[in-house]
Design an enzyme around this catalytic site. Structure first.
Site, PDB file in Angstrom:
ATOM      1  N   TYR A 258       1.990   2.832   3.672  1.00  0.00           N
ATOM      2  CA  TYR A 258       0.963   1.795   3.590  1.00  0.00           C
ATOM      3  C   TYR A 258      -0.166   2.169   2.641  1.00  0.00           C
ATOM      4  O   TYR A 258      -0.840   1.285   2.106  1.00  0.00           O
ATOM      5  CB  TYR A 258       0.457   1.434   4.989  1.00  0.00           C
ATOM      6  CG  TYR A 258       1.395   0.447   5.626  1.00  0.00           C
ATOM      7  CD1 TYR A 258       1.355  -0.896   5.279  1.00  0.00           C
ATOM      8  CD2 TYR A 258       2.385   0.857   6.500  1.00  0.00           C
ATOM      9  CE1 TYR A 258       2.252  -1.813   5.801  1.00  0.00           C
ATOM     10  CE2 TYR A 258       3.295  -0.044   7.039  1.00  0.00           C
ATOM     11  CZ  TYR A 258       3.219  -1.383   6.679  1.00  0.00           C
ATOM     12  OH  TYR A 258       4.128  -2.285   7.185  1.00  0.00           O
ATOM     13  N   GLN A 259      -0.359   3.434   2.409  1.00  0.00           N
ATOM     14  CA  GLN A 259      -1.310   3.812   1.360  1.00  0.00           C
ATOM     15  C   GLN A 259      -0.807   3.331   0.012  1.00  0.00           C
ATOM     16  O   GLN A 259      -1.581   2.793  -0.794  1.00  0.00           O
ATOM     17  CB  GLN A 259      -1.517   5.328   1.333  1.00  0.00           C
ATOM     18  CG  GLN A 259      -2.547   5.762   0.289  1.00  0.00           C
ATOM     19  CD  GLN A 259      -2.934   7.223   0.400  1.00  0.00           C
ATOM     20  OE1 GLN A 259      -2.481   7.925   1.294  1.00  0.00           O
ATOM     21  NE2 GLN A 259      -3.752   7.693  -0.502  1.00  0.00           N
TER      22      GLN A 259
ATOM     23  N   HIS B 172      -0.066   0.968  12.597  1.00  0.00           N
ATOM     24  CA  HIS B 172       1.219   1.433  12.078  1.00  0.00           C
ATOM     25  C   HIS B 172       1.531   2.865  12.511  1.00  0.00           C
ATOM     26  O   HIS B 172       2.501   3.461  12.051  1.00  0.00           O
ATOM     27  CB  HIS B 172       1.240   1.325  10.551  1.00  0.00           C
ATOM     28  CG  HIS B 172       1.331  -0.087  10.063  1.00  0.00           C
ATOM     29  ND1 HIS B 172       2.447  -0.871  10.273  1.00  0.00           N
ATOM     30  CD2 HIS B 172       0.436  -0.866   9.406  1.00  0.00           C
ATOM     31  CE1 HIS B 172       2.235  -2.075   9.753  1.00  0.00           C
ATOM     32  NE2 HIS B 172       1.031  -2.097   9.226  1.00  0.00           N
TER      33      HIS B 172
ATOM     34  N   HIS C  56       2.586   6.142  14.964  1.00  0.00           N
ATOM     35  CA  HIS C  56       3.633   6.463  15.929  1.00  0.00           C
ATOM     36  C   HIS C  56       3.107   7.479  16.936  1.00  0.00           C
ATOM     37  O   HIS C  56       2.121   8.178  16.685  1.00  0.00           O
ATOM     38  CB  HIS C  56       4.867   7.026  15.215  1.00  0.00           C
ATOM     39  CG  HIS C  56       5.602   6.013  14.403  1.00  0.00           C
ATOM     40  ND1 HIS C  56       6.788   6.283  13.764  1.00  0.00           N
ATOM     41  CD2 HIS C  56       5.332   4.714  14.119  1.00  0.00           C
ATOM     42  CE1 HIS C  56       7.220   5.204  13.130  1.00  0.00           C
ATOM     43  NE2 HIS C  56       6.332   4.240  13.323  1.00  0.00           N
TER      44      HIS C  56
ATOM     45  N   HIS D 142      11.158  11.413  17.385  1.00  0.00           N
ATOM     46  CA  HIS D 142      10.621  12.362  16.419  1.00  0.00           C
ATOM     47  C   HIS D 142      10.937  13.798  16.830  1.00  0.00           C
ATOM     48  O   HIS D 142      11.258  14.070  17.989  1.00  0.00           O
ATOM     49  CB  HIS D 142       9.106  12.187  16.302  1.00  0.00           C
ATOM     50  CG  HIS D 142       8.698  10.817  15.871  1.00  0.00           C
ATOM     51  ND1 HIS D 142       8.597   9.760  16.748  1.00  0.00           N
ATOM     52  CD2 HIS D 142       8.390  10.320  14.649  1.00  0.00           C
ATOM     53  CE1 HIS D 142       8.234   8.676  16.087  1.00  0.00           C
ATOM     54  NE2 HIS D 142       8.102   8.980  14.813  1.00  0.00           N
TER      55      HIS D 142
END
Length: 751
Positions: free
Chosen positions: A275-276, A430, A432, A481
């Site tokens: 998103y950056q 956004h 996690h 993860h």
């Protein structure tokens, strides 16, 4: 008296000159991204700079093809992925490019094309209702969400700027009164929940309103862009499309706030690199436009040049192939070849002291912007000024003040091995639930993965191209993860508000030694009453053919829990040193918190203190060696359970389960070795060089791990768990041996 009168007259004259100069600048077009001076320089260099000329020809061919097809501005009806969505998106990209070609080539067909398209939109927009696909918290008109409407206005503002002087005053008045101002008001005043927040969505909205404000010299719109809507009437609390909070107490707003809050002083953007990358376009385009039109605001230099730092941070968050690490919601395969990074590299080079390393990225991108920044890059490339962009290990802080955790990227050699260690803040909507997670790469190949997002962007058949429900039920979950899961629960109970209040903390980071690089961090809030301390170390040992990764996860808890530590790998299982049982049919590992999406493919028990699991992937062998107890379980899993629409990728993992345990330490080594060629059919060095692991010492102050290789040679790695001062001297007695060292860790090899 005369002196005072003269000074007053001089001051008045200076003010007049300044105001007059600004007034002239405001009326001069183009002046946002392309400038009059820039256009003249480009025209003078046409046919002389190969990379720029090639870009002109490429874009000219694309635009000419669209012109030949004719202008289509269909009534909106589709989600992303559908025709109307695609068409309006293509229109704004082509219009911006056509406007640049008009300025550069002085061919009026491009201005006529942009004019006619804008007038078609003017005729449509004044009676256009809200988009019929109502799913977003902020539906647009041309698109299903205001975010895409903002994309449209950012690009169309540039197109309008380039043909401004070509239009008649009547045409400009019609476009501004019936299209641009109502458009800007709709995405801002009519949608404050979208516009007035800290998020990449709002950045696009702020930039859109500011860009069209700059073209029209509308100071009210420019101020609204920079500082937001001051009295928006929003209640505290609302939720956006991704489950994030829209409004909170003392909410900051506007473009400048979006520069202040999500960026750390190092240039890391809290939502993650995916998103950056997306937000950098409006950030840089509007900041550049402000630099060209209203430089006195210092927007491009705001927060100690954080935007220029952000470009470097982004490039450092890529693998050897230029793909962004998929932290938080991130689509794999997104790379610095995307157009927004062409923009970032060009603007970064032009305004950032012309770093020659950026030219090597531009060479790979093989494209530049059609403006003065792109010309400067192309000239630099032509002059052979490019130097290799060398990525080193880096530790990037998170949070507006750099005190909310961060991301450490450890690199061995020329990205022979890269670990991405995430100890950051939540990452807004956004983010996690993956505190102290890591992923591992060899060159550009994923070894141990972060899953990324569950979304098929712009694929209409998959939920209209939007986020799928499995993004929340799987991708955001802790068990998805490579980090610790306690009692099969998610970090912070999977609660966004709770997660947003906390972050992990850096214990220490050290990359000064080529032989050993270490990142160590703490997490004390993910599970109340449990303290997790993870240390990731790259060790380049003399007796090993390649560097390996040592992972130490120390867990301290107030009571006993069940722990799961998964590792998601790629490739074919080659060998294990434990027996396992494969069930005759597959069933999910659990019923919630991501476990419902994992098939249990096999179950095993350790047969030795050091359990080993080897696999082959893309011609390389890997072995995971982990310290185990007889009561531990080894679970082989595969993603894909409870996935009726096949939205998830079917990928394997191996999990270490340790039940009914209070304090414990997980010690693991991930070791690349050998090779296999399907052409020569040669298998070289296919066995691990690790013989055994041993936890020699563990208490509150120190944890010491002994590594023995197959040749009988040993290494000792010690972590100072409490004191991380670089100059602190330590003494530790293990058995009959005394060890002394300085700093937060010690790496000792046997003589």
């Amino acid at each position: 008296m005369f002196s005072k009168l003269f000074k007053a007259t001089l001051i008045t004259f200076c003010i007049f000159v300044f105001v007059f100069a600004n007034a002239l600048n405001a009326k001069e077009h183009p002046s946002l991204i392309l400038t009059k001076e820039g256009v003249e320089k480009i025209r003078d260099n046409l046919g002389k700079v190969p990379l720029f000329d090639a870009t002109v020809e490429k874009i000219k061919a694309e635009v000419d093809k669209e012109i030949a097809l004719g202008i289509d501005t269909p009534i909106p009806k589709d989600f992303s992925g559908g025709y109307t969505h695609y068409r309006h998106k293509q229109n704004f990209v082509i219009a911006q490019q056509a406007g640049a070609l008009y300025q550069i080539l002085q061919d009026e067909k491009y201005a006529i094309y942009v004019r006619d398209m804008l007038l078609q939109y003017e005729a449509m927009y004044k009676d256009l209702p809200v988009h019929p696909q109502v799913r977003s918290y902020a539906p647009g008109k041309l698109f299903w969400q205001c975010l895409n409407d903002s994309n449209w206005l950012v690009f169309m503002s540039q197109a309008y700027d380039t043909i401004y002087d070509f239009l008649s005053s009547e045409e400009r008045e019609k476009l501004e009164n019936n299209l641009f101002r109502p458009f800007a008001d709709y995405i801002s005043l009519a949608n404050p929940a979208f516009y007035n927040r800290i998020h990449n969505h709002s950045t696009w909205g702020n930039a859109a309103v500011g860009m069209i404000g700059l073209v029209m010299d509308d100071q009210a719109l420019i101020q609204r862009a920079l500082y937001g809507i001051q009295d928006d009437g929003l209640a505290v609390g609302g939720v956006d499309d991704d489950g994030g909070t829209i409004k909170s107490e003392n909410q900051k707003r506007g473009f400048l706030a979006n520069l202040e809050e999500p960026f750390s002083p190092d240039g890391y953007y809290t939502e993650g690199p995916y998103y950056q990358r997306y937000a950098m376009y409006p950030f840089l385009i509007f900041a550049t436009a402000m630099q060209n039109k209203l430089p006195e605001y210092g927007v491009l230099q705001h927060k100690d040049n954080v935007l220029l730092k952000g470009i470097d941070a982004l490039l450092n968050l890529t693998d050897a192939d230029g793909d962004f690490f998929p932290l938080n919601d991130g689509q794999k395969g997104m790379s610095y070849f995307t157009p927004s990074l062409v923009t970032a590299v060009n603007i970064g080079y032009y305004y950032g002291n012309q770093n020659p390393e950026l030219l090597s990225i531009a060479e790979k991108q093989n494209e530049v912007l059609l403006d003065q920044t792109g010309l400067a890059v192309a000239i630099g490339v032509q002059a052979n000024m490019a130097e290799p962009y060398t990525k080193h290990s880096v530790n990037l802080s998170d949070g507006a003040n750099g005190d909310e955790g961060g991301v450490a990227v450890l690199r061995s050699g020329q990205e022979d091995l890269t670990a991405v260690f995430k100890y950051a803040a939540q990452g807004l909507s956004h983010g996690h639930y993956d505190k102290l997670s890591f992923s591992l790469y060899r060159k550009g190949t994923e070894v141990l993965q972060d899953y990324g997002l569950v979304r098929f962007v712009n694929v209409g058949q998959k939920g209209g191209g939007n986020y799928l429900k499995e993004n929340a039920s799987w991708a955001k979950s802790t068990i998805a993860h490579n980090t610790l899961s306690q009692n099969q629960e998610m970090h912070f109970g999977g609660d966004y508000k709770t997660g947003s209040q906390h972050h992990s903390d850096l214990h220490f980071y050290a990359d000064h030694d080529e032989k050993v690089q270490v990142a160590s961090a703490l997490e004390t809030n993910a599970y109340p009453g449990t303290r997790m301390h993870r240390t990731i170390a790259f060790i380049n040992a003399n007796d090993f053919s390649e560097p390996f990764m040592l992972d130490i996860m120390k867990v301290s808890a107030k009571k006993a829990h069940d722990y799961d530590l998964p590792f998601y790998y790629f490739g074919q299982v080659i060998q294990t040193n434990f027996d396992y049982i494969k069930p005759s049919s597959l069933s999910p590992l659990g019923d919630k918190n991501g476990y419902q999406h994992l098939y249990l493919e096999a179950t095993g028990k350790p047969s030795a203190d050091t359990t080993q699991f080897s696999w082959l992937h893309e011609g390389k062998f890997y072995t995971l060696s982990t310290l185990t107890a007889p009561s531990d379980e080894i679970l082989m899993t595969r993603i894909g359970a409870n996935d009726p629409d096949f939205n998830l990728r079917s990928e394997p993992g191996v999990m270490l389960r340790r039940n009914n345990t209070q304090d414990t330490v997980f010690v693991t080594i991930v070791e690349p070795h050998g090779s296999y060629s399907p052409v020569t059919e040669l298998s070289l060095n296919s066995n691990s060089a690790i013989k055994s692991l041993e936890l020699l010492h563990d208490d509150k102050a120190y944890t010491a791990v002994r590594i023995e290789d197959v040749k009988g040679k040993t290494q000792l790695f010690v972590v100072s768990n409490l004191d991380a001062e670089k100059t602190r001297e330590h003494t530790l007695t293990i058995g009959s041996k005394n060890y002394r060292w300085e700093g937060p860790y010690a790496y000792i090899t046997a003589p």
